[in-house]
Scaffold this motif. Structure first.
Motif, PDB file in Angstrom:
ATOM      1  N   CYS A   1       6.564   1.614  -0.263  1.00  0.00           N
ATOM      2  CA  CYS A   1       5.132   1.461  -0.437  1.00  0.00           C
ATOM      3  C   CYS A   1       4.471   1.666   0.921  1.00  0.00           C
ATOM      4  CB  CYS A   1       4.809   0.081  -1.001  1.00  0.00           C
ATOM      5  SG  CYS A   1       3.045  -0.267  -1.157  1.00  0.00           S
TER       6      CYS A   1
ATOM      7  N   ARG B   1       4.332  -7.745   0.038  1.00  0.00           N
ATOM      8  CA  ARG B   1       5.063  -8.350  -1.068  1.00  0.00           C
ATOM      9  C   ARG B   1       5.380  -7.327  -2.148  1.00  0.00           C
ATOM     10  NH1 ARG B   1       0.337 -11.070  -0.090  1.00  0.00           N
ATOM     11  NH2 ARG B   1       0.508 -13.146   0.876  1.00  0.00           N
ATOM     12  N   TRP B   2       6.386  -7.643  -2.936  1.00  0.00           N
ATOM     13  CA  TRP B   2       6.688  -6.911  -4.157  1.00  0.00           C
ATOM     14  C   TRP B   2       6.594  -7.870  -5.341  1.00  0.00           C
ATOM     15  CZ3 TRP B   2       7.119  -1.758  -4.595  1.00  0.00           C
ATOM     16  CH2 TRP B   2       7.411  -1.021  -3.453  1.00  0.00           C
TER      17      TRP B   2
ATOM     18  N   ARG C   1       3.230 -11.480 -14.474  1.00  0.00           N
ATOM     19  CA  ARG C   1       3.645 -10.886 -13.219  1.00  0.00           C
ATOM     20  C   ARG C   1       4.286 -11.961 -12.339  1.00  0.00           C
ATOM     21  NH1 ARG C   1      -0.493  -6.886 -10.250  1.00  0.00           N
ATOM     22  NH2 ARG C   1      -0.338  -6.084 -12.395  1.00  0.00           N
TER      23      ARG C   1
ATOM     24  N   TYR D   1       5.119  -3.635  -8.411  1.00  0.00           N
ATOM     25  CA  TYR D   1       3.880  -3.430  -7.675  1.00  0.00           C
ATOM     26  C   TYR D   1       4.024  -3.945  -6.249  1.00  0.00           C
ATOM     27  CZ  TYR D   1       1.756  -3.047 -12.340  1.00  0.00           C
ATOM     28  OH  TYR D   1       1.435  -2.685 -13.632  1.00  0.00           O
ATOM     29  N   CYS D   2       3.595  -3.159  -5.281  1.00  0.00           N
ATOM     30  CA  CYS D   2       3.531  -3.685  -3.925  1.00  0.00           C
ATOM     31  C   CYS D   2       2.147  -4.263  -3.668  1.00  0.00           C
ATOM     32  CB  CYS D   2       3.894  -2.630  -2.878  1.00  0.00           C
ATOM     33  SG  CYS D   2       2.727  -1.263  -2.716  1.00  0.00           S
ATOM     34  N   ASN D   3       2.092  -5.181  -2.737  1.00  0.00           N
ATOM     35  CA  ASN D   3       0.881  -5.909  -2.405  1.00  0.00           C
ATOM     36  C   ASN D   3       0.880  -6.173  -0.910  1.00  0.00           C
ATOM     37  OD1 ASN D   3       0.086  -8.984  -1.781  1.00  0.00           O
ATOM     38  ND2 ASN D   3      -1.362  -8.173  -3.282  1.00  0.00           N
TER      39      ASN D   3
ATOM     40  N   ASN E   1      -1.675  -7.946   2.423  1.00  0.00           N
ATOM     41  CA  ASN E   1      -2.881  -8.513   3.013  1.00  0.00           C
ATOM     42  C   ASN E   1      -3.254  -7.631   4.196  1.00  0.00           C
ATOM     43  OD1 ASN E   1      -1.122 -11.486   2.538  1.00  0.00           O
ATOM     44  ND2 ASN E   1      -2.950 -10.977   1.350  1.00  0.00           N
TER      45      ASN E   1
ATOM     46  N   ASP F   1      -6.389  -8.627  -0.321  1.00  0.00           N
ATOM     47  CA  ASP F   1      -5.182  -8.042  -0.895  1.00  0.00           C
ATOM     48  C   ASP F   1      -5.460  -6.648  -1.430  1.00  0.00           C
ATOM     49  OD1 ASP F   1      -3.446 -10.862  -2.494  1.00  0.00           O
ATOM     50  OD2 ASP F   1      -3.729 -10.315  -0.391  1.00  0.00           O
ATOM     51  N   TYR F   2      -4.487  -5.758  -1.222  1.00  0.00           N
ATOM     52  CA  TYR F   2      -4.488  -4.441  -1.838  1.00  0.00           C
ATOM     53  C   TYR F   2      -3.232  -4.303  -2.680  1.00  0.00           C
ATOM     54  CZ  TYR F   2      -8.293  -3.104   1.252  1.00  0.00           C
ATOM     55  OH  TYR F   2      -9.500  -3.035   1.906  1.00  0.00           O
ATOM     56  N   TRP F   3      -3.322  -3.481  -3.727  1.00  0.00           N
ATOM     57  CA  TRP F   3      -2.221  -3.298  -4.660  1.00  0.00           C
ATOM     58  C   TRP F   3      -1.847  -1.831  -4.791  1.00  0.00           C
ATOM     59  CZ3 TRP F   3       0.362  -7.230  -7.141  1.00  0.00           C
ATOM     60  CH2 TRP F   3      -0.219  -8.501  -7.061  1.00  0.00           C
TER      61      TRP F   3
END
Length: 121
Positions: free
Chosen positions: A22, A35-36, A45, A94-96, A98, A109-111
């Motif tokens: 990612c 994060r994953w 989730r 999904y990756c996340n 900050n 946060d972005y996804w």
């Protein structure tokens, strides 16, 4: 604009391995935690793994010893190495992150868009 782009999902047999990536791009000042998460059909989730900006990690109990999260700060990229995959690992991952955006300034946060992982014989 900041965006996260995921890659590496696919179909694998039980016991196999996949490596998810990612990459963050855009007006980035800095990235804190990455994060994953994963979500299977009909389920909530759940957090799979997390890594801080200095490399501290945490894992979901069911993936400990099989999955490894890592990051390359120079590339603004987070990875999830998944070994000894089981059918119950099947989900959209999904990756996340900050992220502090440099212009305009913001912190949120972005996804990523999600990538399908299917473990089946």
């Amino acid at each position: 604009q900041v965006q996260l782009v995921e890659s590496g999902g696919g179909l694998v047999q039980p016991g196999g391995s996949l490596r998810l990536s990612c990459a963050a791009s855009g007006s980035i000042a800095s990235i804190n935690a990455m994060r994953w998460f994963r979500q299977a059909p009909g389920k909530e989730r759940e957090l799979v793994a997390a890594i801080t900006s200095v490399g501290s990690t945490n894992y979901l109990d069911s993936v400990k010893g099989r999955f490894t999260i890592s990051r390359d700060n120079a590339k603004n990229t987070v990875y999830l190495q998944m070994n000894s995959l089981k059918p119950e690992d099947t989900a959209v991952y999904y990756c996340n992150a900050n992220i502090y955006s440099s212009f305009p300034y913001s912190f949120r946060d972005y996804w990523g868009q999600g990538t399908q992982v299917t473990v089946s014989s």
